[in-house]
Design a protein around this motif. Sequence first.
Motif, mmCIF file in Angstrom:
data_model
loop_
_atom_site.group_PDB
_atom_site.id
_atom_site.type_symbol
_atom_site.label_atom_id
_atom_site.label_comp_id
_atom_site.label_asym_id
_atom_site.label_seq_id
_atom_site.Cartn_x
_atom_site.Cartn_y
_atom_site.Cartn_z
ATOM 1 N N UNK A 1 0.842 -1.194 0.000
ATOM 2 C CA UNK A 1 0.000 0.000 0.000
ATOM 3 C C UNK A 1 0.876 1.241 0.000
ATOM 4 N N UNK A 2 0.501 2.232 -0.804
ATOM 5 C CA UNK A 2 1.239 3.493 -0.853
ATOM 6 C C UNK A 2 0.975 4.273 0.437
ATOM 7 N N UNK A 3 2.054 4.587 1.156
ATOM 8 C CA UNK A 3 1.927 5.353 2.396
ATOM 9 C C UNK A 3 2.580 6.719 2.297
ATOM 10 N N UNK A 4 3.320 6.979 1.216
ATOM 11 C CA UNK A 4 3.939 8.300 1.013
ATOM 12 C C UNK A 4 3.996 8.571 -0.480
ATOM 13 N N UNK A 5 2.965 9.258 -0.995
ATOM 14 C CA UNK A 5 2.908 9.600 -2.423
ATOM 15 C C UNK A 5 3.429 11.018 -2.596
ATOM 16 N N UNK A 6 4.755 11.139 -2.863
ATOM 17 C CA UNK A 6 5.373 12.463 -2.943
ATOM 18 C C UNK A 6 5.505 12.976 -4.365
ATOM 19 N N UNK A 7 4.927 12.266 -5.343
ATOM 20 C CA UNK A 7 4.987 12.719 -6.725
ATOM 21 C C UNK A 7 6.206 12.251 -7.473
ATOM 22 N N UNK A 8 7.152 11.571 -6.802
ATOM 23 C CA UNK A 8 8.357 11.096 -7.469
ATOM 24 C C UNK A 8 8.086 9.727 -8.087
ATOM 25 N N UNK A 9 9.075 9.227 -8.842
ATOM 26 C CA UNK A 9 8.909 7.915 -9.458
ATOM 27 C C UNK A 9 9.162 6.794 -8.453
ATOM 28 N N UNK A 10 9.589 7.145 -7.226
ATOM 29 C CA UNK A 10 9.816 6.153 -6.190
ATOM 30 C C UNK A 10 8.984 6.511 -4.954
ATOM 31 N N UNK A 11 7.684 6.229 -4.972
ATOM 32 C CA UNK A 11 6.846 6.560 -3.809
ATOM 33 C C UNK A 11 7.132 5.617 -2.645
ATOM 34 N N UNK A 12 6.666 6.006 -1.453
ATOM 35 C CA UNK A 12 6.822 5.155 -0.280
ATOM 36 C C UNK A 12 5.747 4.087 -0.270
ATOM 37 N N UNK A 13 6.147 2.820 -0.289
ATOM 38 C CA UNK A 13 5.195 1.707 -0.275
ATOM 39 C C UNK A 13 5.487 0.857 0.959
ATOM 40 N N UNK A 14 4.435 0.438 1.644
ATOM 41 C CA UNK A 14 4.585 -0.368 2.851
ATOM 42 C C UNK A 14 4.134 -1.792 2.571
ATOM 43 N N UNK A 15 5.045 -2.729 2.846
ATOM 44 C CA UNK A 15 4.771 -4.155 2.692
ATOM 45 C C UNK A 15 5.170 -4.833 4.004
ATOM 46 N N UNK A 16 4.238 -5.590 4.570
ATOM 47 C CA UNK A 16 4.501 -6.303 5.832
ATOM 48 C C UNK A 16 5.011 -5.360 6.930
ATOM 49 N N UNK A 17 4.440 -4.136 6.965
ATOM 50 C CA UNK A 17 4.790 -3.183 8.007
ATOM 51 C C UNK A 17 6.081 -2.431 7.776
ATOM 52 N N UNK A 18 6.745 -2.639 6.639
ATOM 53 C CA UNK A 18 8.015 -1.976 6.326
ATOM 54 C C UNK A 18 7.811 -1.053 5.135
ATOM 55 N N UNK A 19 8.269 0.196 5.253
ATOM 56 C CA UNK A 19 8.143 1.159 4.145
ATOM 57 C C UNK A 19 9.488 1.344 3.460
ATOM 58 N N UNK A 20 9.449 1.315 2.141
ATOM 59 C CA UNK A 20 10.629 1.606 1.332
ATOM 60 C C UNK A 20 10.200 2.443 0.122
ATOM 61 N N UNK A 21 11.126 3.217 -0.435
ATOM 62 C CA UNK A 21 10.854 4.038 -1.610
ATOM 63 C C UNK A 21 11.350 3.287 -2.843
ATOM 64 N N UNK A 22 10.428 2.725 -3.601
ATOM 65 C CA UNK A 22 10.760 1.849 -4.726
ATOM 66 C C UNK A 22 9.832 2.131 -5.902
ATOM 67 N N UNK A 23 10.202 1.573 -7.067
ATOM 68 C CA UNK A 23 9.354 1.690 -8.251
ATOM 69 C C UNK A 23 8.176 0.733 -8.129
ATOM 70 N N UNK A 24 6.995 1.187 -8.550
ATOM 71 C CA UNK A 24 5.788 0.379 -8.382
ATOM 72 C C UNK A 24 4.910 0.437 -9.632
ATOM 73 N N UNK A 25 3.961 -0.483 -9.680
ATOM 74 C CA UNK A 25 2.939 -0.522 -10.732
ATOM 75 C C UNK A 25 1.578 -0.530 -10.057
ATOM 76 N N UNK A 26 0.664 0.326 -10.523
ATOM 77 C CA UNK A 26 -0.657 0.420 -9.909
ATOM 78 C C UNK A 26 -1.457 -0.860 -10.134
ATOM 79 N N UNK A 27 -2.026 -1.379 -9.038
ATOM 80 C CA UNK A 27 -2.905 -2.546 -9.116
ATOM 81 C C UNK A 27 -4.355 -2.115 -8.913
#
Length: 520
Positions: free
Chosen positions: A475-501
């Motif tokens: 789930x996106x937890x930090x959408x800052x407009x960059x190509x590497x938004x903050x995504x949280x998986x299993x309680x851990x957030x990282x800034x990575x490239x993603x594809x909308x589901x």
Amino acid sequence: MAKLNVTVPAVDVEVNGVKYRKVDRDAQVGDIIRYMDDSDYVTKGAFYAVTRIDGADDPQIVDNDGDEHDLCGEEFEVYAKVSETTGEYREVKRWAEPGERIRIVNKDSVEDRYENGAEFVVDSVDGDGDVRVTAKSGYSVLVLLSEYAVLEHATAKEPAPRRLTVGDYVKVTRGNGRVHVGVVYVIAEVDSSDIPYRLEEINGARAGWKVGHEVVRATDEEVADAKRKLAAETTTADPRSQFAKGEKVRLISGGGNYPLNGYDNGEIYEVATPLYNTHHEGAVVEIVGGSIPVGYAKPEQLARLTIEVGSTVRLTIKDGENARYGWGSVRNGDTGKVTSIDGDSARVDFPAQSYWHALLTELTLVTDGEKTQPQPGSVRFKVGEYVRTLTDVCKDLPKGSLVKITRDDRDSGPFRAVLLDGSNFDFYHQDELERVDAETAKWAKIGRKVGEIRRRDIVEVTSGYGEIKRGDIGEITDADGSEYPGVTVRGIQRYVAVKLITPVEQRFDRMELEATKAAA
């Protein structure tokens, strides 16, 4: 002696130039205390630094003999750094720097050494933004970037963006190989590895890869100075300075032989690095487009492609800029044939308008391999299509609006075009609208620009990092407009490239939550 020499105002003290203020709370590591009890080892009225908090939450100091002294049951006053206790603070989600104060806002579910709301002073920062702090136990504890926010004074200026990206100018703190301290580089590529930044010299020459903590943003003055030096160097007799990165050139000699294996004489290729200085053949131009990834040509082996009468050209005007002599019926990206050239301008026959006036700088030569086949005539728009408006003259909608055709009356203004949010509409002729590509239309259906990611979207990770792997759903937890938004998986957030589901607007759980709120 462990006593501290201090200057004592009414409630403030100063230690080595750092101000402390008396506070009404439990002591923490980093505070100082004023001893107010009687002891053979600690001087009454003197100040001591709190070195750690023991398992019973009692502060420890070093006494006059150099031994650890437990303050349990003894009287003392607590003083904290003024910079950490005065003024209004705001939480800012960014990387912390050593010495800054942070607050735990999203504690990891397996962490039991602190709770949400706990505050610490940062001891050190690693290359991922995770920090080391000293806990109440006195031990060093790792706090993840996803767990904390930096506390800034409400009057502090907004910090400069921390995340470096492609196109940023940087310097390095440690040199190696072709990367040197003191030189300004540009970031050419960013990936999610442990060494994420690929650097190029500002003349386009490849430099190397660097880790995050060895790269710092260059100042505007440093960048300007580096560009001035490059301009001075390229005005010399170096014949390679005539070529530009991305320019199309024709190979006229040396094809098929080292270092041009896979490149044929007479064919057209693209310049990758005009001033390539690290090849053992000497000063060469790096080109791409052959049957092997790169070739290296001497400047005399290349011929620039120039626009002449009869050339096929494409209109290429920068986004946001207008055509020097007006658009007429022509659109950016259209291709046509040059019919005449007069100084720095030309006349071009485009399919939509003949004898169109353009600056040569607004045109790009189209090579034989890039020429497209003739396109069929305009196809009438259909109800349900997504299109873009081309005019705002006598219209209620702004030019460039993305709209959906909801009706075709087949009269003088047949197409009823409605804004994506349904807030307004108007009627248009066929030539007042243009089709949008399939990708734009796909995103338009959910009311977004291409690639727009929003908070609480469900996404698939396409480029993993650390604990988060490629293919993970989060789930996106930090959408800052960059190509590497903050995504949280299993309680851990990282800034990575993603594809909308699933966009947040289409999540059933969010719909139910909103419906419950509305009914309350």
